[in-house]
Design an enzyme around this catalytic site. Sequence first.
Site, PDB file in Angstrom:
ATOM      1  N   TYR A  95      63.038  80.204 -53.896  1.00 39.84           N
ATOM      2  CA  TYR A  95      63.409  79.038 -53.081  1.00 39.84           C
ATOM      3  C   TYR A  95      64.916  78.804 -52.998  1.00 39.84           C
ATOM      4  O   TYR A  95      65.433  78.525 -51.900  1.00 39.84           O
ATOM      5  CB  TYR A  95      62.687  77.788 -53.586  1.00 39.84           C
ATOM      6  CG  TYR A  95      61.275  77.693 -53.048  1.00 39.84           C
ATOM      7  CD1 TYR A  95      61.017  77.103 -51.819  1.00 39.84           C
ATOM      8  CD2 TYR A  95      60.198  78.223 -53.764  1.00 39.84           C
ATOM      9  CE1 TYR A  95      59.726  77.028 -51.312  1.00 39.84           C
ATOM     10  CE2 TYR A  95      58.908  78.156 -53.261  1.00 39.84           C
ATOM     11  CZ  TYR A  95      58.678  77.563 -52.038  1.00 39.84           C
ATOM     12  OH  TYR A  95      57.407  77.509 -51.537  1.00 39.84           O
ATOM     13  N   GLU A 137      52.524  74.516 -55.412  1.00 43.74           N
ATOM     14  CA  GLU A 137      52.155  75.922 -55.643  1.00 43.74           C
ATOM     15  C   GLU A 137      51.904  76.203 -57.115  1.00 43.74           C
ATOM     16  O   GLU A 137      51.027  77.009 -57.456  1.00 43.74           O
ATOM     17  CB  GLU A 137      53.235  76.833 -55.058  1.00 43.74           C
ATOM     18  CG  GLU A 137      53.199  76.839 -53.530  1.00 43.74           C
ATOM     19  CD  GLU A 137      54.482  77.328 -52.870  1.00 43.74           C
ATOM     20  OE1 GLU A 137      55.289  78.007 -53.558  1.00 43.74           O
ATOM     21  OE2 GLU A 137      54.672  77.040 -51.673  1.00 43.74           O
ATOM     22  N   TYR A 190      40.400  82.777 -47.352  1.00 45.03           N
ATOM     23  CA  TYR A 190      40.865  84.131 -47.072  1.00 45.03           C
ATOM     24  C   TYR A 190      41.481  84.736 -48.327  1.00 45.03           C
ATOM     25  O   TYR A 190      41.759  84.036 -49.301  1.00 45.03           O
ATOM     26  CB  TYR A 190      41.896  84.138 -45.934  1.00 45.03           C
ATOM     27  CG  TYR A 190      43.111  83.264 -46.180  1.00 45.03           C
ATOM     28  CD1 TYR A 190      44.180  83.711 -46.968  1.00 45.03           C
ATOM     29  CD2 TYR A 190      43.212  81.983 -45.634  1.00 45.03           C
ATOM     30  CE1 TYR A 190      45.289  82.903 -47.206  1.00 45.03           C
ATOM     31  CE2 TYR A 190      44.313  81.172 -45.855  1.00 45.03           C
ATOM     32  CZ  TYR A 190      45.352  81.644 -46.645  1.00 45.03           C
ATOM     33  OH  TYR A 190      46.446  80.848 -46.885  1.00 45.03           O
ATOM     34  N   GLN A 207      46.615  88.622 -44.342  1.00 46.48           N
ATOM     35  CA  GLN A 207      45.507  87.757 -44.752  1.00 46.48           C
ATOM     36  C   GLN A 207      44.268  88.081 -43.938  1.00 46.48           C
ATOM     37  O   GLN A 207      44.364  88.277 -42.718  1.00 46.48           O
ATOM     38  CB  GLN A 207      45.858  86.277 -44.562  1.00 46.48           C
ATOM     39  CG  GLN A 207      46.747  85.685 -45.636  1.00 46.48           C
ATOM     40  CD  GLN A 207      48.215  85.972 -45.410  1.00 46.48           C
ATOM     41  OE1 GLN A 207      48.671  85.998 -44.276  1.00 46.48           O
ATOM     42  NE2 GLN A 207      48.951  86.195 -46.476  1.00 46.48           N
ATOM     43  N   VAL A 275      37.611  88.038 -33.236  1.00 43.45           N
ATOM     44  CA  VAL A 275      37.554  88.223 -34.687  1.00 43.45           C
ATOM     45  C   VAL A 275      37.547  86.884 -35.422  1.00 43.45           C
ATOM     46  O   VAL A 275      37.354  86.835 -36.639  1.00 43.45           O
ATOM     47  CB  VAL A 275      38.723  89.127 -35.151  1.00 43.45           C
ATOM     48  CG1 VAL A 275      40.049  88.364 -35.151  1.00 43.45           C
ATOM     49  CG2 VAL A 275      38.433  89.753 -36.517  1.00 43.45           C
ATOM     50  N   GLY A 276      37.707  85.766 -34.686  1.00 41.01           N
ATOM     51  CA  GLY A 276      37.567  84.436 -35.292  1.00 41.01           C
ATOM     52  C   GLY A 276      36.183  84.190 -35.852  1.00 41.01           C
ATOM     53  O   GLY A 276      35.947  83.193 -36.540  1.00 41.01           O
ATOM     54  N   PRO A 279      35.439  84.016 -40.579  1.00 44.40           N
ATOM     55  CA  PRO A 279      35.168  82.921 -41.526  1.00 44.40           C
ATOM     56  C   PRO A 279      33.846  82.211 -41.243  1.00 44.40           C
ATOM     57  O   PRO A 279      33.218  81.655 -42.143  1.00 44.40           O
ATOM     58  CB  PRO A 279      36.360  81.976 -41.338  1.00 44.40           C
ATOM     59  CG  PRO A 279      36.857  82.258 -39.966  1.00 44.40           C
ATOM     60  CD  PRO A 279      36.624  83.724 -39.755  1.00 44.40           C
ATOM     61  N   PHE A 383      43.674  79.164 -37.124  1.00 42.65           N
ATOM     62  CA  PHE A 383      44.094  80.301 -36.318  1.00 42.65           C
ATOM     63  C   PHE A 383      44.931  81.214 -37.191  1.00 42.65           C
ATOM     64  O   PHE A 383      45.425  80.821 -38.235  1.00 42.65           O
ATOM     65  CB  PHE A 383      44.864  79.865 -35.071  1.00 42.65           C
ATOM     66  CG  PHE A 383      46.058  78.992 -35.354  1.00 42.65           C
ATOM     67  CD1 PHE A 383      47.327  79.527 -35.415  1.00 42.65           C
ATOM     68  CD2 PHE A 383      45.898  77.621 -35.538  1.00 42.65           C
ATOM     69  CE1 PHE A 383      48.417  78.706 -35.669  1.00 42.65           C
ATOM     70  CE2 PHE A 383      46.986  76.805 -35.792  1.00 42.65           C
ATOM     71  CZ  PHE A 383      48.252  77.354 -35.861  1.00 42.65           C
ATOM     72  N   GLY A 385      48.037  83.816 -38.177  1.00 37.17           N
ATOM     73  CA  GLY A 385      49.463  83.948 -37.919  1.00 37.17           C
ATOM     74  C   GLY A 385      50.212  82.762 -38.458  1.00 37.17           C
ATOM     75  O   GLY A 385      49.665  81.886 -39.131  1.00 37.17           O
ATOM     76  N   PRO A 386      51.545  82.681 -38.207  1.00 41.07           N
ATOM     77  CA  PRO A 386      52.344  81.559 -38.695  1.00 41.07           C
ATOM     78  C   PRO A 386      51.851  80.224 -38.156  1.00 41.07           C
ATOM     79  O   PRO A 386      51.152  80.167 -37.153  1.00 41.07           O
ATOM     80  CB  PRO A 386      53.752  81.875 -38.157  1.00 41.07           C
ATOM     81  CG  PRO A 386      53.743  83.316 -37.831  1.00 41.07           C
ATOM     82  CD  PRO A 386      52.322  83.639 -37.427  1.00 41.07           C
TER      83      PRO A 386
END
Length: 393
Positions: A95, A137, A190, A207, A275-276, A279, A383, A385-386
């Site tokens: 960090y 975290e 995930y 992921q 591909v959603g 989950p 969704f 990605g970022p």
Amino acid sequence: MLSKQTRDIVKSTAPVLAEHGTAITSVFYRNLFAAHPELLNVFNHANQAQGRQQAALANAVYAAAVHIDNLENILPAVVQIAHKHVSLGIKPEQYPIVGEFLLKAIKEVLGDAATDDILKAWEEAYGVIADAFIGVEAQMYKEAREQENGWNFFKPFTVVRKEQESESITSFYLKPADGSGVPAFKPGQYISVRVLIPGEQYTMIRQYSLSQASKPDEFRISVKREADNDPNGVVSVYLHTQVNEGDTVEVSPPAGEFLLDTAKTTPVAFISGGVGITPMMSMLETVAVSTPDRPTVFLHAARNESLAAFGEDIEKHALNMSNIQYKTYFSDGPDGQITREALEAYVDPTGDAYVCGPVPFMEAMIRNLLAMGMKEEQIHYEFFGPALQLEHA
């Protein structure tokens, strides 16, 4: 606590950061990786190449600036990002490095407009925000480590089975190489998979949703093969073509907040595109096993029959359920898309809906569900990605 002067400066400069956010974060990543190339073992190179990581960071910095008076407002976003950080193995000592290069990037892009007072205020603000992430975290790492069969960071897993689910999706069944069991996970979570691809200088991490209900001895992920020339496809192509039964990959503990509420027995709808579906398979199997009488709808959209995965699995789970409706829509076929009329025909607006798929698909589904009278808190989505912002208003 941040002083009022610091908070005022951060808030007043928020519009400037919004205007120059992507330029700042692009400079930030360029300089960071030049000085610390080892961090390329952690960051997603495809997201870097396409500017998505830069945009996501810019959004996060802007959100923190806007909510600097009440940082608890961004706690849900902090927790969501912290799950991703823990699954990547981000450490507290990284960090200060990020903070140093973020401030240097602000100075480089804004020049003389970034006065000493502004930089000092942002340094203090970043310290508070970083401490929030580190604290959240640390607790996540502790829980992951102390759960039964738990661990931190990555450990070797063996591919014990590899099964093609459709023309583009293949499932990988993974067991710990040391012969231990795996921790229980929540449907919707995930794992991260880390690989060193021959010819590549740095490890790559991706992921993947866990695509079956929690089992004591194995994980299953189901990976869509992207196009060979797609920068997003480097890892998926490697897994599909080079990783075989008996091979080893590195895996992080389960993470994520897109979770089925397993305590509920009220109506539930699973709505996925492409591909959603992955989950949703974990969620559907969990309902079939634990609450088989729960009113359930499973709607899936695929381009055509050859790209539709898990048909046999869905039918198998449905046999154990007393109140389920399921249908696959093929955009190349007569049924076309999942329309609002289709949602109205199947989905009970008093229940919950879980949505996952490409961003335009999810925006359309969420917009239609809201128009049907569902409240935002009844609609759950994820969704890949970022952390970009969904537009469904």
